[in-house]
Design an enzyme around this catalytic site. Structure first.
Site, PDB file in Angstrom:
ATOM      1  N   ASN A 267     -10.261  -0.629   0.038  1.00  0.00           N
ATOM      2  CA  ASN A 267      -8.810  -0.446   0.098  1.00  0.00           C
ATOM      3  C   ASN A 267      -8.207  -0.869  -1.251  1.00  0.00           C
ATOM      4  OD1 ASN A 267      -6.062  -0.734   0.513  1.00  0.00           O
ATOM      5  ND2 ASN A 267      -6.255  -1.752   2.491  1.00  0.00           N
TER       6      ASN A 267
ATOM      7  N   CYS B 215       0.812  -1.228   0.000  1.00  0.00           N
ATOM      8  CA  CYS B 215       0.000   0.000   0.000  1.00  0.00           C
ATOM      9  C   CYS B 215       0.840   1.271   0.000  1.00  0.00           C
ATOM     10  CB  CYS B 215      -0.938   0.001   1.198  1.00  0.00           C
ATOM     11  SG  CYS B 215      -1.898  -1.501   1.316  1.00  0.00           S
TER      12      CYS B 215
ATOM     13  N   HIS C 195      -3.524   6.792   3.275  1.00  0.00           N
ATOM     14  CA  HIS C 195      -3.898   5.556   2.580  1.00  0.00           C
ATOM     15  C   HIS C 195      -5.246   5.093   3.119  1.00  0.00           C
ATOM     16  CE1 HIS C 195      -4.170   1.527   1.238  1.00  0.00           C
ATOM     17  NE2 HIS C 195      -3.872   0.990   2.410  1.00  0.00           N
TER      18      HIS C 195
HETATM   19  O1  UT7 Z   1      -3.876  -1.581   3.674  1.00  0.00           O
HETATM   20  C1  UT7 Z   1      -2.851  -2.247   4.340  1.00  0.00           C
HETATM   21  C2  UT7 Z   1      -2.999  -2.225   5.772  1.00  0.00           C
HETATM   22  N1  UT7 Z   1      -4.238  -2.822   6.187  1.00  0.00           N
HETATM   23  C3  UT7 Z   1      -4.823  -2.342   7.231  1.00  0.00           C
HETATM   24  O2  UT7 Z   1      -4.345  -1.371   7.770  1.00  0.00           O
HETATM   25  C4  UT7 Z   1      -6.025  -3.062   7.802  1.00  0.00           C
HETATM   26  C5  UT7 Z   1      -5.975  -2.985   9.309  1.00  0.00           C
HETATM   27  N2  UT7 Z   1      -7.015  -3.712   9.995  1.00  0.00           N
HETATM   28  C6  UT7 Z   1      -8.339  -3.417   9.954  1.00  0.00           C
HETATM   29  O3  UT7 Z   1      -8.745  -2.553   9.203  1.00  0.00           O
HETATM   30  C7  UT7 Z   1      -9.274  -4.111  10.905  1.00  0.00           C
HETATM   31  O4  UT7 Z   1      -8.503  -4.825  11.855  1.00  0.00           O
HETATM   32  C8  UT7 Z   1     -10.271  -5.082  10.203  1.00  0.00           C
HETATM   33  C9  UT7 Z   1     -11.313  -4.291   9.456  1.00  0.00           C
HETATM   34  C10 UT7 Z   1      -9.528  -5.998   9.263  1.00  0.00           C
HETATM   35  C11 UT7 Z   1     -10.997  -5.918  11.251  1.00  0.00           C
HETATM   36  O5  UT7 Z   1     -11.660  -5.064  12.174  1.00  0.00           O
HETATM   37  P1  UT7 Z   1     -11.505  -5.292  13.736  1.00  0.00           P
HETATM   38  O6  UT7 Z   1     -12.335  -4.307  14.415  1.00  0.00           O
HETATM   39  O7  UT7 Z   1     -10.021  -5.277  14.038  1.00  0.00           O
HETATM   40  O8  UT7 Z   1     -12.126  -6.707  13.935  1.00  0.00           O
HETATM   41  P2  UT7 Z   1     -11.451  -8.033  14.548  1.00  0.00           P
HETATM   42  O9  UT7 Z   1     -10.481  -8.616  13.577  1.00  0.00           O
HETATM   43  O10 UT7 Z   1     -10.981  -7.748  15.937  1.00  0.00           O
HETATM   44  O11 UT7 Z   1     -12.694  -8.989  14.646  1.00  0.00           O
HETATM   45  C12 UT7 Z   1     -13.778  -8.692  15.545  1.00  0.00           C
HETATM   46  C13 UT7 Z   1     -14.877  -9.706  15.290  1.00  0.00           C
HETATM   47  C14 UT7 Z   1     -14.401 -11.148  15.274  1.00  0.00           C
HETATM   48  O12 UT7 Z   1     -15.394 -11.970  15.852  1.00  0.00           O
HETATM   49  P3  UT7 Z   1     -15.285 -12.447  17.385  1.00  0.00           P
HETATM   50  O13 UT7 Z   1     -14.011 -13.228  17.471  1.00  0.00           O
HETATM   51  O14 UT7 Z   1     -15.241 -11.201  18.207  1.00  0.00           O
HETATM   52  O15 UT7 Z   1     -16.498 -13.255  17.583  1.00  0.00           O
HETATM   53  C15 UT7 Z   1     -14.309 -11.461  13.804  1.00  0.00           C
HETATM   54  O16 UT7 Z   1     -14.473 -12.849  13.529  1.00  0.00           O
HETATM   55  O17 UT7 Z   1     -15.464  -9.471  14.017  1.00  0.00           O
HETATM   56  C16 UT7 Z   1     -15.480 -10.686  13.262  1.00  0.00           C
HETATM   57  N3  UT7 Z   1     -15.355 -10.343  11.851  1.00  0.00           N
HETATM   58  C17 UT7 Z   1     -16.415 -10.100  11.079  1.00  0.00           C
HETATM   59  N4  UT7 Z   1     -17.728 -10.119  11.326  1.00  0.00           N
HETATM   60  C18 UT7 Z   1     -18.557  -9.818  10.313  1.00  0.00           C
HETATM   61  C19 UT7 Z   1     -14.225 -10.188  11.118  1.00  0.00           C
HETATM   62  N5  UT7 Z   1     -14.534  -9.861   9.865  1.00  0.00           N
HETATM   63  C20 UT7 Z   1     -15.894  -9.795   9.813  1.00  0.00           C
HETATM   64  C21 UT7 Z   1     -16.797  -9.496   8.789  1.00  0.00           C
HETATM   65  N6  UT7 Z   1     -18.125  -9.523   9.084  1.00  0.00           N
HETATM   66  N7  UT7 Z   1     -16.408  -9.189   7.542  1.00  0.00           N
END
Ligand code: UT7
Length: 325
Positions: free
Chosen positions: A282, A112, A252
Protein backbone atom coordinates in the site's frame (compact mmCIF):
# COMPACT_ATOMS: atom_id res chain seq x y z
CA UNK A 1 -13.60 22.28 -22.71
CA UNK A 2 -12.83 19.37 -20.37
CA UNK A 3 -9.77 18.59 -18.26
CA UNK A 4 -7.92 15.36 -18.88
CA UNK A 5 -4.69 13.56 -18.10
CA UNK A 6 -2.04 14.35 -20.72
CA UNK A 7 0.90 12.40 -19.31
CA UNK A 8 1.77 10.09 -16.41
CA UNK A 9 4.90 8.86 -14.65
CA UNK A 10 6.01 6.88 -11.63
CA UNK A 11 9.10 6.09 -9.61
CA UNK A 12 10.02 3.56 -6.91
CA UNK A 13 13.00 3.21 -4.62
CA UNK A 14 15.21 0.29 -5.57
CA UNK A 15 15.07 -1.36 -2.15
CA UNK A 16 12.69 -4.30 -1.79
CA UNK A 17 11.28 -5.71 1.44
CA UNK A 18 9.80 -9.16 0.90
CA UNK A 19 7.44 -11.16 3.09
CA UNK A 20 10.39 -13.43 3.86
CA UNK A 21 12.30 -10.37 5.16
CA UNK A 22 9.35 -9.46 7.40
CA UNK A 23 9.17 -13.00 8.77
CA UNK A 24 12.60 -12.29 10.29
CA UNK A 25 11.44 -9.00 11.88
CA UNK A 26 7.97 -9.75 13.36
CA UNK A 27 5.85 -12.79 14.08
CA UNK A 28 4.17 -13.17 10.70
CA UNK A 29 4.28 -15.44 7.69
CA UNK A 30 4.30 -15.16 3.93
CA UNK A 31 1.13 -17.25 3.98
CA UNK A 32 -0.73 -14.86 6.34
CA UNK A 33 0.33 -11.73 4.45
CA UNK A 34 -0.45 -13.20 1.03
CA UNK A 35 -3.84 -14.61 2.02
CA UNK A 36 -5.02 -11.60 4.04
CA UNK A 37 -3.60 -8.79 1.88
CA UNK A 38 -2.31 -10.09 -1.48
CA UNK A 39 1.07 -8.45 -0.81
CA UNK A 40 4.31 -10.33 -1.62
CA UNK A 41 6.78 -7.44 -1.44
CA UNK A 42 6.94 -3.68 -1.05
CA UNK A 43 9.52 -1.01 -2.02
CA UNK A 44 11.55 0.61 0.76
CA UNK A 45 13.63 3.75 0.43
CA UNK A 46 17.22 3.66 1.67
CA UNK A 47 18.38 5.92 4.50
CA UNK A 48 19.14 9.36 3.03
CA UNK A 49 16.46 9.09 0.32
CA UNK A 50 13.44 11.37 0.67
CA UNK A 51 9.93 11.77 -0.74
CA UNK A 52 10.47 14.60 -3.25
CA UNK A 53 13.24 12.70 -5.07
CA UNK A 54 10.75 10.07 -6.22
CA UNK A 55 8.06 12.69 -6.85
CA UNK A 56 10.44 14.63 -9.11
CA UNK A 57 11.35 11.53 -11.16
CA UNK A 58 7.68 10.62 -11.59
CA UNK A 59 6.84 14.23 -12.49
CA UNK A 60 9.63 14.56 -15.07
CA UNK A 61 8.30 11.46 -16.81
CA UNK A 62 4.72 12.80 -16.73
CA UNK A 63 5.78 16.23 -18.04
CA UNK A 64 7.79 14.71 -20.89
CA UNK A 65 4.93 12.42 -21.91
CA UNK A 66 2.49 15.35 -21.78
CA UNK A 67 4.76 17.14 -24.28
CA UNK A 68 5.02 20.33 -22.22
CA UNK A 69 7.84 22.11 -20.37
CA UNK A 70 8.03 22.36 -16.58
CA UNK A 71 7.78 26.12 -17.04
CA UNK A 72 4.28 25.71 -18.52
CA UNK A 73 2.81 24.27 -15.30
CA UNK A 74 0.41 26.57 -13.46
CA UNK A 75 -0.36 24.44 -10.40
CA UNK A 76 1.47 21.70 -8.50
CA UNK A 77 -0.51 19.63 -6.00
CA UNK A 78 1.51 17.06 -4.09
CA UNK A 79 -0.57 14.58 -2.11
CA UNK A 80 1.51 13.22 0.74
CA UNK A 81 1.35 12.34 4.43
CA UNK A 82 5.11 11.76 4.47
CA UNK A 83 6.54 15.14 3.42
CA UNK A 84 10.26 15.89 3.13
CA UNK A 85 9.93 18.35 6.03
CA UNK A 86 7.25 20.39 7.83
CA UNK A 87 7.93 23.61 5.92
CA UNK A 88 7.96 24.41 3.04
CA UNK A 89 5.53 22.04 1.39
CA UNK A 90 6.91 19.09 -0.57
CA UNK A 91 5.13 20.59 -3.60
CA UNK A 92 7.32 23.73 -3.32
CA UNK A 93 10.45 21.57 -3.04
CA UNK A 94 9.36 19.64 -6.14
CA UNK A 95 8.64 22.91 -7.96
CA UNK A 96 12.20 24.10 -7.36
CA UNK A 97 13.74 20.80 -8.51
CA UNK A 98 11.59 20.77 -11.67
CA UNK A 99 12.15 24.45 -12.48
CA UNK A 100 8.39 24.98 -12.68
CA UNK A 101 8.74 28.58 -11.57
CA UNK A 102 5.39 29.85 -12.87
CA UNK A 103 3.36 27.42 -10.75
CA UNK A 104 1.53 27.78 -7.46
CA UNK A 105 2.41 24.79 -5.31
CA UNK A 106 0.95 23.18 -2.23
CA UNK A 107 0.53 19.83 -0.50
CA UNK A 108 -2.70 17.94 -0.01
CA UNK A 109 -3.05 15.93 3.19
CA UNK A 110 -5.82 13.47 2.45
CA UNK A 111 -3.93 10.21 3.06
CA UNK A 112 -4.60 7.51 0.46
CA UNK A 113 -7.22 9.66 -1.29
CA UNK A 114 -4.79 12.52 -1.92
CA UNK A 115 -4.29 11.93 -5.64
CA UNK A 116 -8.03 11.70 -6.29
CA UNK A 117 -8.44 14.88 -4.21
CA UNK A 118 -5.80 16.61 -6.35
CA UNK A 119 -7.41 15.60 -9.64
CA UNK A 120 -10.81 16.72 -8.33
CA UNK A 121 -9.44 20.12 -7.26
CA UNK A 122 -7.49 20.78 -10.47
CA UNK A 123 -10.34 19.69 -12.77
CA UNK A 124 -12.69 22.71 -12.40
CA UNK A 125 -9.76 25.16 -12.46
CA UNK A 126 -8.74 23.87 -15.89
CA UNK A 127 -12.34 23.72 -17.13
CA UNK A 128 -12.88 27.31 -16.05
CA UNK A 129 -9.74 28.43 -17.89
CA UNK A 130 -8.24 29.69 -14.63
CA UNK A 131 -5.17 27.50 -15.21
CA UNK A 132 -3.98 25.48 -18.21
CA UNK A 133 -1.70 22.75 -16.83
CA UNK A 134 -1.70 21.13 -13.39
CA UNK A 135 0.79 18.59 -12.07
CA UNK A 136 -0.86 16.26 -9.55
CA UNK A 137 1.45 13.96 -7.61
CA UNK A 138 1.00 11.22 -5.02
CA UNK A 139 4.31 10.56 -3.23
CA UNK A 140 5.01 8.65 -0.04
CA UNK A 141 7.84 7.14 1.97
CA UNK A 142 5.49 5.32 4.33
CA UNK A 143 8.17 2.93 5.57
CA UNK A 144 9.60 5.86 7.57
CA UNK A 145 6.41 5.96 9.67
CA UNK A 146 5.88 2.23 10.04
CA UNK A 147 6.39 0.55 13.40
CA UNK A 148 8.33 -2.61 12.58
CA UNK A 149 7.24 -4.15 15.89
CA UNK A 150 3.53 -3.88 14.92
CA UNK A 151 2.73 -6.77 12.61
CA UNK A 152 -0.77 -5.45 11.99
CA UNK A 153 0.59 -2.48 10.02
CA UNK A 154 4.23 -3.06 9.11
CA UNK A 155 3.44 -5.70 6.49
CA UNK A 156 1.16 -3.37 4.55
CA UNK A 157 2.98 -0.22 3.54
CA UNK A 158 5.52 0.60 0.83
CA UNK A 159 7.20 3.60 -0.82
CA UNK A 160 6.80 5.21 -4.25
CA UNK A 161 5.49 8.12 -6.27
CA UNK A 162 3.16 8.65 -9.21
CA UNK A 163 2.35 11.82 -11.14
CA UNK A 164 -0.04 13.08 -13.79
CA UNK A 165 -0.12 16.26 -15.89
CA UNK A 166 -3.65 17.53 -16.37
CA UNK A 167 -4.64 19.97 -19.08
CA UNK A 168 -7.42 20.91 -21.47
CA UNK A 169 -8.87 18.21 -23.73
CA UNK A 170 -11.76 18.16 -26.18
CA UNK A 171 -15.34 17.87 -24.91
CA UNK A 172 -16.54 14.36 -24.10
CA UNK A 173 -13.01 13.26 -23.17
CA UNK A 174 -10.99 13.53 -19.95
CA UNK A 175 -12.60 13.79 -16.52
CA UNK A 176 -16.33 13.14 -16.77
CA UNK A 177 -17.13 13.20 -13.04
CA UNK A 178 -15.15 13.55 -9.81
CA UNK A 179 -16.26 13.53 -6.16
CA UNK A 180 -14.39 13.68 -2.86
CA UNK A 181 -15.66 13.13 0.68
CA UNK A 182 -14.34 12.91 4.23
CA UNK A 183 -15.52 12.10 7.75
CA UNK A 184 -13.27 13.28 10.58
CA UNK A 185 -15.20 11.36 13.21
CA UNK A 186 -13.10 8.30 12.35
CA UNK A 187 -9.80 9.95 13.36
CA UNK A 188 -8.58 7.16 15.62
CA UNK A 189 -9.22 4.32 13.19
CA UNK A 190 -6.13 5.26 11.19
CA UNK A 191 -3.79 7.90 12.57
CA UNK A 192 -0.34 9.02 13.71
CA UNK A 193 -0.87 11.16 16.82
CA UNK A 194 2.72 12.38 17.37
CA UNK A 195 4.67 15.15 15.73
CA UNK A 196 2.03 17.89 15.73
CA UNK A 197 1.03 20.64 18.16
CA UNK A 198 -1.42 18.36 19.97
CA UNK A 199 0.65 15.21 20.38
CA UNK A 200 3.99 17.02 20.56
CA UNK A 201 7.37 15.92 19.32
CA UNK A 202 9.62 15.07 22.23
CA UNK A 203 12.03 12.31 23.20
CA UNK A 204 9.12 10.78 25.12
CA UNK A 205 6.66 10.78 22.18
CA UNK A 206 9.33 9.34 19.92
CA UNK A 207 10.21 6.60 22.41
CA UNK A 208 6.48 5.78 22.65
CA UNK A 209 6.28 5.62 18.85
CA UNK A 210 3.49 8.22 18.63
CA UNK A 211 4.69 9.22 15.17
CA UNK A 212 4.04 5.74 13.75
CA UNK A 213 0.85 4.87 11.85
CA UNK A 214 -1.74 3.06 13.93
CA UNK A 215 -4.75 1.35 12.43
CA UNK A 216 -7.80 -0.63 13.46
CA UNK A 217 -7.61 -2.66 10.25
CA UNK A 218 -10.87 -4.52 10.64
CA UNK A 219 -12.95 -1.36 11.06
CA UNK A 220 -11.16 0.47 8.26
CA UNK A 221 -11.73 -2.50 5.95
CA UNK A 222 -15.53 -2.37 6.25
CA UNK A 223 -15.87 1.39 5.75
CA UNK A 224 -13.34 1.31 2.88
CA UNK A 225 -15.37 -1.25 0.91
CA UNK A 226 -18.65 0.58 1.45
CA UNK A 227 -17.29 4.08 0.73
CA UNK A 228 -15.32 3.15 -2.40
CA UNK A 229 -18.33 1.29 -3.81
CA UNK A 230 -20.75 4.13 -3.04
CA UNK A 231 -18.59 6.90 -4.49
CA UNK A 232 -17.85 4.82 -7.60
CA UNK A 233 -21.58 4.40 -8.23
CA UNK A 234 -22.08 8.13 -7.66
CA UNK A 235 -19.46 9.29 -10.18
CA UNK A 236 -20.61 6.77 -12.77
CA UNK A 237 -24.19 8.00 -12.34
CA UNK A 238 -23.08 11.66 -12.61
CA UNK A 239 -21.21 10.83 -15.82
CA UNK A 240 -24.29 9.09 -17.21
CA UNK A 241 -22.43 5.77 -17.34
CA UNK A 242 -23.01 2.26 -16.03
CA UNK A 243 -20.58 -0.26 -14.58
CA UNK A 244 -20.71 -2.14 -17.89
CA UNK A 245 -19.19 0.92 -19.59
CA UNK A 246 -16.01 0.73 -17.48
CA UNK A 247 -12.96 -0.59 -19.37
CA UNK A 248 -10.53 -0.26 -16.48
CA UNK A 249 -11.08 0.03 -12.73
CA UNK A 250 -8.14 1.32 -10.66
CA UNK A 251 -8.92 1.16 -6.95
CA UNK A 252 -6.53 2.35 -4.26
CA UNK A 253 -4.26 -0.59 -3.45
CA UNK A 254 -4.96 -1.11 0.26
CA UNK A 255 -5.67 -4.81 0.31
CA UNK A 256 -6.42 -7.30 -2.48
CA UNK A 257 -9.48 -8.44 -0.52
CA UNK A 258 -10.78 -4.83 -0.44
CA UNK A 259 -10.21 -4.53 -4.20
CA UNK A 260 -12.12 -7.77 -4.82
CA UNK A 261 -14.96 -6.83 -2.46
CA UNK A 262 -15.42 -3.41 -4.13
CA UNK A 263 -15.27 -4.91 -7.64
CA UNK A 264 -17.80 -7.50 -6.54
CA UNK A 265 -20.18 -4.88 -5.09
CA UNK A 266 -19.90 -2.83 -8.28
CA UNK A 267 -20.18 -5.96 -10.45
CA UNK A 268 -17.05 -5.01 -12.42
CA UNK A 269 -15.54 -7.90 -14.38
CA UNK A 270 -12.40 -8.95 -12.40
CA UNK A 271 -10.44 -8.91 -15.68
CA UNK A 272 -10.97 -5.12 -15.84
CA UNK A 273 -9.63 -4.46 -12.34
CA UNK A 274 -5.98 -3.41 -12.06
CA UNK A 275 -3.89 -4.58 -9.14
CA UNK A 276 -0.18 -4.22 -8.40
CA UNK A 277 -0.39 -4.65 -4.64
CA UNK A 278 1.54 -7.94 -4.73
CA UNK A 279 4.64 -6.03 -5.85
CA UNK A 280 4.17 -2.65 -4.17
CA UNK A 281 2.13 -2.98 -0.98
CA UNK A 282 0.00 0.00 0.00
CA UNK A 283 1.70 3.22 -1.17
CA UNK A 284 -1.16 5.48 0.01
CA UNK A 285 -1.62 8.56 -2.23
CA UNK A 286 0.89 7.17 -4.75
CA UNK A 287 -0.99 3.96 -5.44
CA UNK A 288 -3.52 5.18 -8.02
CA UNK A 289 -1.14 7.31 -10.14
CA UNK A 290 1.44 4.51 -10.10
CA UNK A 291 -1.20 2.01 -11.27
CA UNK A 292 -2.43 4.41 -13.95
CA UNK A 293 1.07 4.91 -15.30
CA UNK A 294 1.76 1.17 -15.30
CA UNK A 295 -1.44 0.68 -17.31
CA UNK A 296 -0.38 3.40 -19.78
CA UNK A 297 3.14 1.92 -20.12
CA UNK A 298 1.86 -1.61 -20.70
CA UNK A 299 -0.68 -0.47 -23.31
CA UNK A 300 -3.59 -1.53 -21.13
CA UNK A 301 -5.19 1.92 -21.54
CA UNK A 302 -6.50 2.69 -24.99
CA UNK A 303 -8.05 5.78 -26.53
CA UNK A 304 -11.74 6.18 -25.56
CA UNK A 305 -11.44 3.75 -22.62
CA UNK A 306 -13.58 4.62 -19.61
CA UNK A 307 -11.40 4.54 -16.49
CA UNK A 308 -12.84 4.49 -12.98
CA UNK A 309 -10.59 5.34 -10.02
CA UNK A 310 -11.67 5.04 -6.37
CA UNK A 311 -9.77 5.73 -3.18
CA UNK A 312 -10.11 5.49 0.58
CA UNK A 313 -7.81 6.55 3.41
CA UNK A 314 -7.20 7.96 6.87
CA UNK A 315 -9.40 10.83 7.94
CA UNK A 316 -11.50 9.10 6.74
CA UNK A 317 -11.23 10.43 3.20
CA UNK A 318 -12.53 8.89 -0.01
CA UNK A 319 -13.12 9.85 -3.61
CA UNK A 320 -13.92 8.70 -7.12
CA UNK A 321 -13.04 9.88 -10.61
CA UNK A 322 -14.36 8.60 -13.92
CA UNK A 323 -12.69 9.66 -17.16
CA UNK A 324 -12.60 8.88 -20.84
CA UNK A 325 -9.02 8.43 -22.07
O1 UT7 B 1 -4.96 2.46 2.79
C1 UT7 B 1 -5.78 3.06 3.74
C2 UT7 B 1 -6.84 2.19 4.19
N1 UT7 B 1 -6.32 0.98 4.76
C3 UT7 B 1 -7.01 -0.11 4.61
O2 UT7 B 1 -8.01 -0.07 3.93
C4 UT7 B 1 -6.59 -1.36 5.35
C5 UT7 B 1 -7.83 -2.10 5.79
N2 UT7 B 1 -7.59 -3.27 6.60
C6 UT7 B 1 -6.98 -4.40 6.17
O3 UT7 B 1 -6.48 -4.44 5.07
C7 UT7 B 1 -7.01 -5.63 7.05
O4 UT7 B 1 -7.91 -5.39 8.12
C8 UT7 B 1 -5.61 -6.02 7.61
C9 UT7 B 1 -4.76 -6.60 6.51
C10 UT7 B 1 -4.94 -4.82 8.23
C11 UT7 B 1 -5.78 -7.11 8.67
O5 UT7 B 1 -6.46 -8.23 8.12
P1 UT7 B 1 -7.69 -8.88 8.88
O6 UT7 B 1 -8.13 -10.03 8.10
O7 UT7 B 1 -8.69 -7.77 9.12
O8 UT7 B 1 -7.04 -9.38 10.20
P2 UT7 B 1 -7.41 -9.00 11.72
O9 UT7 B 1 -6.95 -7.62 12.04
O10 UT7 B 1 -8.85 -9.34 11.98
O11 UT7 B 1 -6.53 -10.02 12.52
C12 UT7 B 1 -6.78 -11.43 12.44
C13 UT7 B 1 -5.67 -12.14 13.18
C14 UT7 B 1 -5.41 -11.60 14.57
O12 UT7 B 1 -5.07 -12.66 15.44
P3 UT7 B 1 -6.17 -13.32 16.41
O13 UT7 B 1 -6.62 -12.20 17.31
O14 UT7 B 1 -7.26 -13.82 15.53
O15 UT7 B 1 -5.42 -14.38 17.11
C15 UT7 B 1 -4.19 -10.73 14.38
O16 UT7 B 1 -3.41 -10.60 15.57
O17 UT7 B 1 -4.44 -12.01 12.47
C16 UT7 B 1 -3.43 -11.52 13.35
N3 UT7 B 1 -2.50 -10.72 12.56
C17 UT7 B 1 -1.43 -11.25 11.96
N4 UT7 B 1 -0.94 -12.49 11.93
C18 UT7 B 1 0.18 -12.70 11.22
C19 UT7 B 1 -2.55 -9.39 12.29
N5 UT7 B 1 -1.52 -9.04 11.52
C20 UT7 B 1 -0.80 -10.18 11.30
C21 UT7 B 1 0.36 -10.45 10.58
N6 UT7 B 1 0.82 -11.73 10.57
N7 UT7 B 1 1.04 -9.50 9.91
Amino acid sequence: MNAGILGTGHSYPEGILTNADLEKIVETSDDWITTRTGIKQRRKAAPGEYTSQFAVRASQEAIERAGIDAGDIDLILCATVTPDQILPSTACLIQAQLGAHKAAAMDIVAACSGFVYGVTIANPMIRAGQIKYALVIGAELLTRYVDYTDRATCVLFGDGAGAAVLGPVEDGRGILAARIRSDGRYEEQLFAPGGGTKGGFTAETIARGDHFFKMKGNEVFKVAVRSMSDISKQVLCEAGLKTEDVNLFIPHQANQRITEAVANMLKVDPALVYSNIAQTGNTSSASIPICLDECVESGRVKKDDVILMASFGGGFTWGGVVMRW
